[in-house]
Design a protein around this motif. Structure first.
Motif, PDB file in Angstrom:
ATOM      1  N   VAL A  91       0.890  -1.006   0.061  1.00 58.25           N
ATOM      2  CA  VAL A  91      -0.115  -0.118   0.000  1.00 58.25           C
ATOM      3  C   VAL A  91       0.810   1.160  -0.209  1.00 58.25           C
ATOM      4  CG1 VAL A  91      -0.113   0.234   2.312  1.00 58.25           C
ATOM      5  CG2 VAL A  91      -2.116   1.071   1.152  1.00 58.25           C
ATOM      6  N   GLY A  92       0.414   2.385  -0.491  1.00 56.45           N
ATOM      7  CA  GLY A  92       1.126   3.764  -0.667  1.00 56.45           C
ATOM      8  C   GLY A  92       2.030   3.992   0.563  1.00 56.45           C
ATOM      9  N   GLY A  93       1.367   3.928   1.539  1.00 56.65           N
ATOM     10  CA  GLY A  93       2.105   4.410   2.984  1.00 56.65           C
ATOM     11  C   GLY A  93       3.229   3.538   3.186  1.00 56.65           C
ATOM     12  N   GLU A 125      -9.138   5.190  -7.196  1.00 57.00           N
ATOM     13  CA  GLU A 125      -9.235   6.058  -5.834  1.00 57.00           C
ATOM     14  C   GLU A 125      -8.117   6.432  -5.531  1.00 57.00           C
ATOM     15  OE1 GLU A 125     -11.445   4.257  -2.971  1.00 57.00           O
ATOM     16  OE2 GLU A 125      -9.982   2.426  -2.686  1.00 57.00           O
ATOM     17  N   LYS A 126      -8.068   7.560  -4.762  1.00 60.70           N
ATOM     18  CA  LYS A 126      -6.649   8.056  -4.394  1.00 60.70           C
ATOM     19  C   LYS A 126      -5.607   8.097  -5.080  1.00 60.70           C
ATOM     20  CE  LYS A 126      -8.184   6.346   0.311  1.00 60.70           C
ATOM     21  NZ  LYS A 126      -8.001   5.340   1.536  1.00 60.70           N
ATOM     22  N   LEU A 127      -5.769   8.490  -6.302  1.00 61.55           N
ATOM     23  CA  LEU A 127      -4.969   8.424  -7.304  1.00 61.55           C
ATOM     24  C   LEU A 127      -3.561   9.543  -6.891  1.00 61.55           C
ATOM     25  CD1 LEU A 127      -3.815   7.994 -10.286  1.00 61.55           C
ATOM     26  CD2 LEU A 127      -5.068  10.105 -11.120  1.00 61.55           C
ATOM     27  N   ALA A 128      -3.874  10.712  -6.540  1.00 63.50           N
ATOM     28  CA  ALA A 128      -2.817  11.538  -6.281  1.00 63.50           C
ATOM     29  C   ALA A 128      -2.140  11.200  -4.896  1.00 63.50           C
ATOM     30  CB  ALA A 128      -3.390  13.080  -5.824  1.00 63.50           C
ATOM     31  N   ASP A 129      -2.768  10.880  -4.074  1.00 64.09           N
ATOM     32  CA  ASP A 129      -2.213  10.387  -2.777  1.00 64.09           C
ATOM     33  C   ASP A 129      -1.620   9.057  -2.725  1.00 64.09           C
ATOM     34  OD1 ASP A 129      -1.862  10.135   0.207  1.00 64.09           O
ATOM     35  OD2 ASP A 129      -3.809   9.058   0.380  1.00 64.09           O
ATOM     36  N   GLY A 130      -1.939   7.947  -3.699  1.00 62.62           N
ATOM     37  CA  GLY A 130      -1.120   6.932  -3.516  1.00 62.62           C
ATOM     38  C   GLY A 130       0.045   7.083  -4.608  1.00 62.62           C
TER      39      GLY A 130
END
Length: 431
Positions: A91-93, A125-130
């Motif tokens: 996951v991104g984090g 979803e969460k394109l920029a965040d990820g």
């Protein structure tokens, strides 16, 4: 005997769920040159979704070694082991935390491995965040031409280097092309752990699937499940379909099935889903594919990704015999065709391995995101500089028997809370 000329590439894959292990391990093999042997060491990040032995067996992607680790233990291994490529299937984090940790453990090295990351499937979803949490890897893989364009637009829009974005395809696409109708004609519904997420919608979909089986007794209707009760996948599943199905009276031609998705698709004449990546697997094999509109076409469901695909349909239409016809231009932009899809990634990695690489440079730093980055790193027991926080899990030793028992009990309690206690509390709150 002729001398052996095949080279060996050492690759480490860090994954936090069964689906991401499948993506990471298959990606590691796809991005290796064809004349290269791959030494694949797997690391499973300890957490709520750490795959069980059954899940790993079902995924069916072996490794030369495989062990469960904390973030600190993985970083310790990366400081000691001479890998060529490191694939972060997280996951991104998790990716952001490990990037900062790797930057620290490799800071004095003249040469370091190439770091690769990306997404398991459709990015809805969460394109920029990820994406910004994945920035800093040498390659950020995009599974389609459409995703590659969107990824570059996000990076360039915030002033970040977009050169890492590399177009590939989903690594698990494969299997034989659809041969035509089977006997019996088989309909497969690909369930998802978190879409839809509420009991009413999941019960509705299940009831419609059972109704389809009753309306077509000559067909075999399969509910393809991702995990057994108590197991976790990439997403939390609070209301497993198999539990809901136990309350229904289903006809004999309706079955629950587990196993490898490719093997289930071998017998499919129609794949039905809300928004599962299985739809792309099905389209790749030219199997008729339907993306349901019954619950609306909404970002929360992820089926908005299939707008323009020609695959959107309702259960009423499917009950009446409708077979969606995919739009060829849409399919071409989704990474469904895999011929040569990994050539660019192979070339970029070869070029990076041929020279010393600069330190990893994530977009987020203590200077650019002082109110966000420390919390992201702390969730993985890392300080803002990427070093282990005081009290972080010890490295360099295998857990003892007591520690293993406590860990299994804690994970079981968490899963019980997610699947049994949390839904009860939520329903009480709605009274």
């Amino acid at each position: 005997m002729p001398a052996r000329t095949t080279k060996t590439r050492r690759v480490a894959v860090l994954a936090d769920s069964d689906t991401r292990w499948k993506w990471g391990a298959l990606t590691a093999r796809r991005i290796a040159p064809e004349d290269t042997d791959v030494r694949l060491d797997g690391y499973l990040l300890r957490g709520r979704a750490t795959p069980t032995p059954r899940q790993l067996q079902e995924v069916g992607v072996p490794a030369d070694s495989l062990r469960e680790v904390t973030t600190a233990e993985f970083l310790d291994a990366m400081a000691r082991q001479p890998y060529d490529v490191v694939v972060l299937a997280l996951v991104g984090g998790g990716v952001q935390a490990v990037l900062h940790g790797l930057k620290r453990v490799w800071e004095d090295r003249e040469r370091r491995p190439v770091v690769v990351t990306g997404y398991v499937g459709v990015v809805y979803e969460k394109l920029a965040d990820g994406l910004l949490l994945r920035h800093g890897a040498d390659l950020v893989l995009a599974n389609s031409r459409q995703d590659a364009e969107r990824f570059r637009a996000v990076y360039e829009g915030v002033g970040a280097d977009a050169s890492a974005v590399t177009e590939v395809a989903l690594p698990f696409l494969g299997g034989e092309p659809y041969p035509g109708e089977h006997d019996p004609y088989t309909v497969v519904f690909a369930a998802q752990p978190s879409v839809p997420e509420n009991r009413r919608d999941r019960t509705y979909l299940l009831e419609r699937l059972v109704r389809h089986a009753r309306l077509h007794p000559e067909r075999e209707v399969l509910l393809k499940l991702r995990s057994r009760p108590g197991e976790h996948t990439t997403h939390i599943e609070e209301l497993p379909y198999q539990k809901l199905a136990g309350k229904l009276s289903a006809p004999d031609n309706f079955q629950l099935v587990y196993g490898h998705m490719g093997e289930v698709l071998d017998r499919a004449d129609l794949l039905v889903t809300v928004s599962s990546t299985a739809a792309l697997e099905s389209l790749h094999r030219r199997i008729p594919t339907a993306v349901l509109t019954d619950l609306g076409v909404r970002e929360a469901l992820g089926n908005h990704h299939f707008v323009g695909s020609g695959c959107l349909a309702s259960w009423d239409q499917l009950d009446a015999g409708h077979r969606p016809e995919p739009d060829e231009e849409w399919v071409a932009r989704q990474g469904v065709a895999t011929d040569g899809a990994f050539d660019a990634a192979r070339e970029r990695i070869a070029g990076l391995l041929a020279r010393p690489l600069p330190p990893l440079t994530p977009y987020y730093t203590p200077a650019t995101a002082p109110g966000y980055l420390p919390a992201v790193l702390a969730r993985h027991h890392l300080a803002p500089d990427g070093s282990p926080l005081p009290g972080a899990p010890a490295t360099g030793r295998a857990p003892g028997p007591v520690r293993q028992i406590v860990r299994r009990a804690a994970r079981g309690a968490y899963r019980h809370g997610v699947q049994r206690v949390a839904p009860v509390i939520r329903r009480m709150g709605e009274l």
